[in-house]
Design an enzyme around this catalytic site. Structure first.
Site, PDB file in Angstrom:
ATOM      1  N   TYR A 149      31.828  49.299  33.409  1.00 51.41           N
ATOM      2  CA  TYR A 149      31.619  47.865  33.249  1.00 51.41           C
ATOM      3  C   TYR A 149      30.738  47.387  34.381  1.00 51.41           C
ATOM      4  CZ  TYR A 149      32.700  42.845  33.001  1.00 51.41           C
ATOM      5  OH  TYR A 149      32.610  41.474  32.912  1.00 51.41           O
ATOM      6  N   ASP A 244      26.187  51.118  40.735  1.00 55.42           N
ATOM      7  CA  ASP A 244      26.929  49.858  40.741  1.00 55.42           C
ATOM      8  C   ASP A 244      28.149  50.065  41.643  1.00 55.42           C
ATOM      9  OD1 ASP A 244      28.497  47.755  38.180  1.00 55.42           O
ATOM     10  OD2 ASP A 244      28.444  47.658  40.372  1.00 55.42           O
ATOM     11  N   LYS A 272      32.655  42.096  45.612  1.00 61.14           N
ATOM     12  CA  LYS A 272      34.077  42.226  45.959  1.00 61.14           C
ATOM     13  C   LYS A 272      34.321  42.273  47.474  1.00 61.14           C
ATOM     14  CE  LYS A 272      35.051  44.255  41.450  1.00 61.14           C
ATOM     15  NZ  LYS A 272      35.978  43.382  40.737  1.00 61.14           N
TER      16      LYS A 272
HETATM   17  P1  KE4 Z   1      31.716  39.983  38.387  1.00 63.85           P
HETATM   18  O1  KE4 Z   1      30.553  39.405  37.582  1.00 63.85           O
HETATM   19  O2  KE4 Z   1      33.034  39.890  37.635  1.00 63.85           O
HETATM   20  O3  KE4 Z   1      31.806  39.399  39.795  1.00 63.85           O
HETATM   21  O4  KE4 Z   1      31.421  41.526  38.618  1.00 63.85           O
HETATM   22  C1  KE4 Z   1      31.154  42.337  37.506  1.00 63.85           C
HETATM   23  C2  KE4 Z   1      31.395  43.796  37.867  1.00 63.85           C
HETATM   24  C3  KE4 Z   1      30.303  44.618  38.077  1.00 63.85           C
HETATM   25  N1  KE4 Z   1      30.456  45.922  38.397  1.00 63.85           N
HETATM   26  C4  KE4 Z   1      31.695  46.456  38.533  1.00 63.85           C
HETATM   27  C5  KE4 Z   1      31.821  47.902  38.889  1.00 63.85           C
HETATM   28  C6  KE4 Z   1      32.850  45.658  38.345  1.00 63.85           C
HETATM   29  O5  KE4 Z   1      34.076  46.210  38.481  1.00 63.85           O
HETATM   30  C7  KE4 Z   1      32.704  44.299  38.012  1.00 63.85           C
HETATM   31  C8  KE4 Z   1      33.890  43.391  37.779  1.00 63.85           C
HETATM   32  N2  KE4 Z   1      35.161  44.028  37.768  1.00 63.85           N
HETATM   33  C9  KE4 Z   1      36.219  43.347  37.025  1.00 63.85           C
HETATM   34  C10 KE4 Z   1      37.508  44.160  37.154  1.00 63.85           C
HETATM   35  N3  KE4 Z   1      37.421  45.417  36.577  1.00 63.85           N
HETATM   36  C11 KE4 Z   1      36.409  41.943  37.471  1.00 63.85           C
HETATM   37  C12 KE4 Z   1      37.676  41.300  36.953  1.00 63.85           C
HETATM   38  C13 KE4 Z   1      37.386  40.312  35.855  1.00 63.85           C
HETATM   39  O6  KE4 Z   1      36.530  40.591  34.981  1.00 63.85           O
HETATM   40  O7  KE4 Z   1      38.039  39.241  35.903  1.00 63.85           O
END
Ligand code: KE4
Length: 441
Positions: A149, A244, A272
């Site tokens: 993701y 990523d 994060k």
């Molecule tokens: P955000 O757009 O949610 O800040 O980041 C996207 C993203 C990009 N790359 C990786 C490897 C990620 O894990 C994420 C976001 N992770 C999720 C949890 N698996 C965020 C939690 C959510 O979607 O509320």
């Protein structure tokens, strides 16, 4: 810690109010607790390793805001820095020293990073990195991996097409087929599938984007040679390699997965931990690539709140604390103790389970292992996981409310917390097995 039922009978007033004004009552889908059959949890505050609900009940927290809180909730160094920064103003819309200092620190810590552009979310970081790869190569196609993701940009909300080397299909309404057809999707850890895709589409391939440790399908580590294999295939195809590291950055090592595995990508995305819980993310890489980004170069990307002074203060405070205390080995040991204990509890009960920890990211699947890709992750017993999850939550342990997420650990978690968690895990596995025999859902 009270171990009584932590779940109100029906949807609370706040859940009803939230659902009246917010889709699903949440600001992000995974917070809805759908896969575990529960009502959304409302947090009131966090302190150290614990998060508290509105009634003041505490839970040992292994979600940690989905990774950012590596120092635990309300870490004094972070709170003090943000409080002080806020007294000087919330946002300037102008340059300020702390964004330079944080960018310098990222360049110092992460091997493949020379220059940084701050953005406000991981999604912004990955979509911008892909745009930069397309700008730098003049090519359109990207390749991603099933189960990885990278945020919710159209290019990433895709599912594998019929054949391994075919272009992808939209995985959400609103994503145009034209956008999905620019993304190739292959199984994680499968270099042969990458070879087939590159053989078919290599001259059009702008980038391969990968979670160097997959944390959005549960936790799936890279197999030996996988990341180096991607590096070689990108070099041969003239495509860029994007790591990523939004989740793995400052989590699996101080310099992220690229330091841990010794494979340097062309572009890196971070988030994060670098924002310590505030909306901070970045895309980064060598100056030769990053100088293509406006206003230094023609590739446009912008953001009103990018480099926000409070976010920069939070990130600097957290990374300085990590450098001062160097907790990575201790965090990794504690994460391994936790996973080993969960697997031992499952094994002693005859429950199929596998899992591992990479640094202070960890994951357990309720299926015979090993799990190398998303298809393997999907073999896990979702029903058992949901029963086990609810039992853990009722006993005061807050894991990610989905089998397809990674767990985390913070420097605020003690050995006693881990031991208490393992006691709860054992009780919860028993409860989940009893519920299955009683035919409860
Ligand atoms: P955000 O757009 O949610 O800040 O980041 C996207 C993203 C990009 N790359 C990786 C490897 C990620 O894990 C994420 C976001 N992770 C999720 C949890 N698996 C965020 C939690 C959510 O979607 O509320």
């Amino acid at each position: 810690m009270s171990r009584g039922p932590h779940q109100p009978a029906g949807p609370s007033d706040w859940v009803r109010r939230a659902r009246a004004v917010m889709p699903g009552g949440v600001s992000s889908p995974v917070r809805a607790f759908g896969p575990v059959g529960m009502e959304p949890f409302f947090a009131a505050r966090g302190a150290g390793a614990r998060i508290f609900d509105d009634a003041g009940r505490g839970y040992l927290d292994y979600v940690l805001s989905w990774g950012p809180l590596i120092l635990g909730h309300a870490a004094p160094a972070v709170v003090e820095a943000v409080t002080r920064a806020a007294l000087d103003g919330m946002s300037f819309g102008a340059c300020h020293r702390r964004e330079v200092e944080l960018a310098e620190r990222l360049a110092d810590c992460v091997p493949g990073v020379e220059m940084v552009r701050f953005v406000n979310s991981g999604t912004e970081a990955t979509m911008s990195a892909v745009r930069l790869a397309r700008a730098a190569t003049g090519r359109d196609l990207i390749l991603k991996f099933q189960g990885c993701y990278h945020g919710h940009a159209d290019a990433f909300l895709v599912m594998a097409g019929s054949g391994v080397a075919t272009l992808s299909l939209p995985d959400s309404p609103g994503v145009p087929a034209a956008a999905s057809r620019l993304t190739l999707t292959v199984p994680y850890n499968d270099l042969e599938a990458v070879d087939a895709a590159v053989a078919e589409h290599g001259p059009r391939l702008a980038a391969i984007i990968v979670e160097p440790v997959a944390g959005n399908a549960g936790l799936i580590p890279p197999r030996d040679g996988f990341l180096k294999g991607l590096r070689h295939r990108c070099d041969r195809a003239g495509a860029l390699l994007i790591f990523d590291e939004v989740m793995t950055g400052f989590r699996v090592a101080r310099g992220g997965a690229q330091e841990r595995y010794g494979v340097i990508p062309d572009l890196t995305t971070l988030g994060k931990v670098v924002g310590a819980g505030l909306p901070v993310a970045a895309y980064a890489g060598p100056g030769e690539l990053m100088r293509r980004v406006a206003p230094a170069g023609p590739m446009y990307q912008a953001g009103t709140l990018s480099g926000n002074p409070l976010g920069m203060a939070a990130g600097l405070a957290q990374l300085r604390e990590l450098d001062r205390t160097d907790p990575f080995d201790a965090l990794a040991r504690r994460a391994s103790t936790l996973v080993d204990g969960i697997l031992a509890a499952a094994r002693s009960r005859g429950i199929p389970a596998c899992g591992t920890a990479v640094g202070s990211m960890w994951g357990v699947f309720f299926t015979e292992g090993p799990v190398f890709d998303f298809d393997g992750a999907r073999r896990a017993d979702a029903e058992f996981f949901a029963r086990y999850y609810r039992a853990c939550f009722e006993r005061g342990v807050f894991f990610a409310p989905s089998a397809f997420e990674a767990g985390f650990l913070s420097t605020a978690h003690t050995d006693a917390d881990v031991n208490e968690t393992l006691d709860v895990v054992g009780e919860s596995m028993d409860a989940a097995m009893d519920a299955a025999m009683d035919g409860a859902t």
